[in-house]
Design a protein around this motif. Structure first.
Motif, mmCIF file in Angstrom:
data_model
loop_
_atom_site.group_PDB
_atom_site.id
_atom_site.type_symbol
_atom_site.label_atom_id
_atom_site.label_comp_id
_atom_site.label_asym_id
_atom_site.label_seq_id
_atom_site.Cartn_x
_atom_site.Cartn_y
_atom_site.Cartn_z
ATOM 1 N N ASP A 1 0.853 -1.192 0.000
ATOM 2 C CA ASP A 1 0.000 0.000 0.000
ATOM 3 C C ASP A 1 0.882 1.233 0.000
ATOM 4 O OD1 ASP A 1 -1.911 1.888 0.188
ATOM 5 O OD2 ASP A 1 -2.769 1.187 2.083
ATOM 6 N N HIS A 2 0.820 1.990 -1.076
ATOM 7 C CA HIS A 2 1.693 3.160 -1.167
ATOM 8 C C HIS A 2 1.048 4.387 -0.532
ATOM 9 C CE1 HIS A 2 -1.056 3.608 -4.499
ATOM 10 N NE2 HIS A 2 -0.635 4.836 -4.719
ATOM 11 N N ARG A 3 -0.181 4.222 -0.007
ATOM 12 C CA ARG A 3 -0.860 5.399 0.538
ATOM 13 C C ARG A 3 -0.806 5.462 2.057
ATOM 14 N NH1 ARG A 3 -5.291 3.976 -3.697
ATOM 15 N NH2 ARG A 3 -4.432 2.039 -2.946
ATOM 16 N N ASP A 4 0.357 5.073 2.599
ATOM 17 C CA ASP A 4 0.576 5.169 4.035
ATOM 18 C C ASP A 4 0.269 6.593 4.501
ATOM 19 O OD1 ASP A 4 2.250 3.984 6.480
ATOM 20 O OD2 ASP A 4 2.806 6.086 6.157
ATOM 21 N N VAL A 5 -0.563 6.699 5.524
ATOM 22 C CA VAL A 5 -1.065 8.018 5.926
ATOM 23 C C VAL A 5 0.064 8.960 6.337
ATOM 24 C CG1 VAL A 5 -2.618 9.247 7.467
ATOM 25 C CG2 VAL A 5 -3.210 6.954 6.689
ATOM 26 N N GLU A 6 1.019 8.414 7.092
ATOM 27 C CA GLU A 6 2.122 9.260 7.555
ATOM 28 C C GLU A 6 2.944 9.789 6.382
ATOM 29 O OE1 GLU A 6 4.791 7.672 10.607
ATOM 30 O OE2 GLU A 6 2.941 7.154 11.690
ATOM 31 N N ILE A 7 3.219 8.897 5.440
ATOM 32 C CA ILE A 7 4.018 9.313 4.283
ATOM 33 C C ILE A 7 3.276 10.343 3.457
ATOM 34 C CG2 ILE A 7 4.957 8.483 2.087
ATOM 35 C CD1 ILE A 7 6.387 6.511 3.525
ATOM 36 N N GLN A 8 1.973 10.131 3.289
ATOM 37 C CA GLN A 8 1.186 11.094 2.519
ATOM 38 C C GLN A 8 1.231 12.472 3.152
ATOM 39 O OE1 GLN A 8 -0.098 10.466 -0.418
ATOM 40 N NE2 GLN A 8 0.559 8.347 -0.271
ATOM 41 N N SER A 9 1.045 12.524 4.476
ATOM 42 C CA SER A 9 0.997 13.853 5.090
ATOM 43 C C SER A 9 2.386 14.467 5.140
ATOM 44 C CB SER A 9 0.319 13.814 6.463
ATOM 45 O OG SER A 9 1.040 12.982 7.317
ATOM 46 N N ALA A 10 3.412 13.630 5.251
ATOM 47 C CA ALA A 10 4.775 14.161 5.218
ATOM 48 C C ALA A 10 5.088 14.723 3.828
ATOM 49 C CB ALA A 10 5.779 13.078 5.591
ATOM 50 N N LEU A 11 4.614 14.036 2.788
ATOM 51 C CA LEU A 11 4.820 14.547 1.426
ATOM 52 C C LEU A 11 4.083 15.867 1.239
ATOM 53 C CD1 LEU A 11 4.655 11.408 -0.910
ATOM 54 C CD2 LEU A 11 6.556 13.008 -0.740
ATOM 55 N N TRP B 1 5.643 9.315 -4.606
ATOM 56 C CA TRP B 1 6.158 10.531 -5.234
ATOM 57 C C TRP B 1 5.165 11.677 -5.231
ATOM 58 C CZ3 TRP B 1 11.211 10.610 -6.550
ATOM 59 C CH2 TRP B 1 11.858 9.379 -6.662
ATOM 60 N N ALA B 2 5.690 12.880 -5.170
ATOM 61 C CA ALA B 2 4.883 14.092 -5.321
ATOM 62 C C ALA B 2 5.729 15.101 -6.108
ATOM 63 C CB ALA B 2 4.494 14.660 -3.966
ATOM 64 N N GLY C 1 9.407 34.961 -4.931
ATOM 65 C CA GLY C 1 8.705 35.541 -6.066
ATOM 66 C C GLY C 1 8.564 34.641 -7.280
ATOM 67 N N TYR C 2 8.736 33.323 -7.090
ATOM 68 C CA TYR C 2 8.565 32.426 -8.224
ATOM 69 C C TYR C 2 7.147 31.873 -8.269
ATOM 70 C CZ TYR C 2 13.612 32.609 -8.569
ATOM 71 O OH TYR C 2 14.888 33.049 -8.700
ATOM 72 N N ARG C 3 6.733 31.483 -9.461
ATOM 73 C CA ARG C 3 5.446 30.814 -9.649
ATOM 74 C C ARG C 3 5.630 29.332 -9.329
ATOM 75 N NH1 ARG C 3 2.080 33.346 -13.547
ATOM 76 N NH2 ARG C 3 2.151 35.566 -13.106
ATOM 77 N N TYR C 4 4.546 28.684 -8.897
ATOM 78 C CA TYR C 4 4.632 27.253 -8.597
ATOM 79 C C TYR C 4 3.249 26.648 -8.635
ATOM 80 C CZ TYR C 4 2.846 28.957 -4.230
ATOM 81 O OH TYR C 4 2.058 29.584 -3.309
ATOM 82 N N PHE C 5 3.205 25.340 -8.730
ATOM 83 C CA PHE C 5 1.948 24.615 -8.590
ATOM 84 C C PHE C 5 2.282 23.270 -7.948
ATOM 85 C CE2 PHE C 5 -1.454 21.775 -9.899
ATOM 86 C CZ PHE C 5 -2.587 22.562 -9.702
ATOM 87 N N CYS C 6 1.585 22.939 -6.868
ATOM 88 C CA CYS C 6 1.865 21.695 -6.154
ATOM 89 C C CYS C 6 0.962 20.577 -6.659
ATOM 90 C CB CYS C 6 1.621 21.857 -4.658
ATOM 91 S SG CYS C 6 2.731 23.036 -3.896
ATOM 92 N N CYS C 7 1.580 19.439 -7.009
ATOM 93 C CA CYS C 7 0.819 18.264 -7.395
ATOM 94 C C CYS C 7 0.984 17.246 -6.281
ATOM 95 C CB CYS C 7 1.334 17.677 -8.701
ATOM 96 S SG CYS C 7 1.589 18.903 -9.970
ATOM 97 N N PRO C 8 -0.007 17.116 -5.403
ATOM 98 C CA PRO C 8 0.133 16.209 -4.270
ATOM 99 C C PRO C 8 0.218 14.753 -4.704
ATOM 100 C CG PRO C 8 -2.090 17.128 -4.378
ATOM 101 C CD PRO C 8 -1.291 17.816 -5.420
#
Ligand code: B12
Ligand code: SF4
Ligand code: SF4
Lengths: 232, 221
Positions: free
Chosen positions: A51-61, A132-133, A76-83
């Protein structure tokens, strides 16, 4: 400095890459990918599922992405986060985009690993059991050397282990673009069955089989192994 | 500091927070607004929605692109979460109208649809969201059952688009005053005219821009 930031919040791997060829429409002004990986704690050894959706790892990511975003905003840089994973209810707009952005592409572009026959991102030392994120940005960061070909060599362990026969055994090449290596419908059907039987939508035998190739080896050995898989 | 001055300051913070996609700033200002007893509805319209209007302009002038707009929308949503439950409906015209909304086929358009939906809600409409992959007849049925004033349809495929014409005819037959909005990749202005629709948006990213522009229109209603 940005590397320290991510490592501070527990990220195991971090890299920067030119992701301009792998972006969804409307993202061309954010051509630099910051790829963040976190090794899953569960031992791939005796487990029947991964299971790659370990809760701790997800919230740490998630935390790592927040820190990186704050860092970029301040400068001042642009960004977009892909969780890594996302609950569309929690973040109704940005989260919808996360599914359309390939974390694996960002990782290969940053030179953090290649895509295996199992369609998963294989880090040369940590193997496939990494979540990965990604953050995309216009910040001028030192770009990694992209990986352009799989390193599976003679191995076929994942294709043999997949209960759904979803893995054809073809090797990955970046030049094939977003070409899918895994029959996602077969995988989904198999996940549906598992969910009905166990209540959890988890399989990941393709990841476990691959991780088994690494089991018991030190990091240095693993690297060596990756280069010598033609002997397997 | 006068109370009105303070109110304007908080509106300004929310507006700026939406424009700069700074969720924390929006949340902080929205909480302060509630704590200090200012009107939540005004906060939504003159703080959050006013910010989104500027975002629409930045999008049109190609200063902002889809990712920024999505982050701004999330910031707006975070403020909405705080303010909406505090809106005092008593003494206010309850609802401005009802809208039926949905995607005829495909999911790419979902984001645009959700943005339009949020904007309607912000403006005080009751929204009946049919989701994605909705058969045409469901729109007609829902419009009749709810007697909604507006029906917003989007389609991603040319084939399903032809079904829209039938839907429009049916809808107009039942209620000539119903306003129909079309959106989606294959929809052009000409087609929308031909079909007898009242409004359209050109493509996926324009749907975003159209949605934002609607705030301006809705605020005046
Ligand atoms: C949708 C999805 C699924 C779907 C469909 C998967 C599929 N094979 O298409 C289903 C439900 C079947 C699924 C299953 C699983 N998934 Co999944 N899934 C995703 C998700 C959300 C999107 C993937 C996607 O469809 N992208 C679009 C397609 C076209 O691209 P892609 O397949 O990601 O990757 C291709 C490109 O990256 C391309 N590429 C690589 N480098 C470059 C460079 C350039 C320039 C270009 C153009 C292209 C390119 O090569 C890749 C292979 O063809 C991602 C998270 C994410 N946002 O990335 C997780 C993700 C891929 N899943 C993950 C995992 C772990 C799983 C499962 C093991 C789940 C489980 N525990 O049971 C299984 C494994 C299935 C498998 N062997 O692939 C992890 C993989 C981690 C890793 N080390 O690779 C991810 C990354 C989630 C995460 N945040 O960590 N998944
Ligand atoms: S997750 Fe299971 S079904 Fe899907 S590809 Fe991997 S082994 Fe096959
Ligand atoms: S199990 Fe073998 S073939 Fe499959 S991805 Fe891992 S190294 Fe490649």
């Amino acid at each position: 400095m940005i590397e320290e930031l991510a490592l501070d919040c527990g990220a195991d791997v971090l890299g920067f890459g030119d992701v301009s060829e792998a972006l969804p429409p409307g993202f061309a002004h954010l051509p630099v990918g910051i790829s963040v990986g976190m090794a899953n704690a569960q031992s791939p050894g005796g487990a029947a599922r991964y299971d790659h959706r370990d809760v701790e790892i997800q919230s740490a990511l998630d935390e790592a992405l927040r820190e990186i975003a704050a860092f970029l905003r301040l400068r001042g840089y642009r960004y977009f986060c892909c969780p890594a994973e996302c609950d569309p209810m929690e973040s109704p707009f940005t989260a919808r985009m996360a599914h359309r952005f390939s974390h694996k592409a960002a990782a290969t572009c940053a030179g953090l690993g290649w895509v295996g026959r199992n369609g998963l991102l294989i880090h040369p030392e940590l193997g496939p059991c990494v979540s990965w994120a990604t953050v995309v940005t216009n910040a001028p960061l030192p770009l990694g050397d992209p990986w352009t070909e799989g390193e599976c060599r003679g191995c076929m362990a994942c294709a043999e282990a997949c209960p759904a026969g979803a893995i054809s055994g073809k090797g990955w090449r970046r030049s094939q673009g977003m070409h899918r290596l895994v029959d996602a419908d077969r995988c989904r059907d198999s996940l549906d069955t598992v969910e009905r039987e166990t209540g959890a939508r988890v399989c990941g035998r393709c990841a476990l089989a691959c991780a088994a190739v690494y089991r018991g080896k030190g990091a240095a050995d693993r690297k060596q192994l990756a280069l010598n898989w033609s002997n397997l | 500091m006068g109370s009105d001055e303070r109110k304007q300051e908080l509106f300004g913070k929310m507006k700026e927070g939406v424009i700069e996609y700074d969720e924390d700033q929006v949340v902080e200002a929205a909480n302060a607004l509630v704590d200090e007893g200012f009107d939540a509805y005004e906060g939504i319209m003159d703080g959050l929605a006013a910010g989104m209007e500027v975002v629409g302009e930045l999008f049109d002038s190609q200063e902002y692109f889809v990712p920024e707009v999505l982050m701004c929308a999330d910031a707006l949503y975070a403020g909405l979460d705080i303010l909406r439950p505090k809106v005092d409906m008593a003494g206010r015209e309850a609802v401005k109208g009802e809208v039926v909304i949905g995607v005829v086929e495909g999911d790419v358009h979902d984001i645009g649809k959700n943005l339009v939906k949020m904007m309607f809600e912000v403006a005080g409409f009751t929204v009946h969201d049919l989701g994605a992959d909705v058969p045409i007849d469901e729109f007609v049925e829902k419009q009749i059952n709810t007697n909604s004033d507006i029906v917003a349809l989007s389609a991603m495929m040319t084939t399903t688009m032809m079904g829209m014409k039938k839907a429009i005819v049916k809808l107009k037959e039942k209620n000539p005053d119903v306003m129909i909005m079309l959106g989606g990749a294959p929809v052009t202005g000409e087609i929308a005219d031909m079909f007898g629709a009242d409004g359209y948006s050109e493509n996926a990213s324009n749907a975003v821009s159209e949605a934002i522009k609607m705030v301006a229109a809705l605020r005046k209603m």
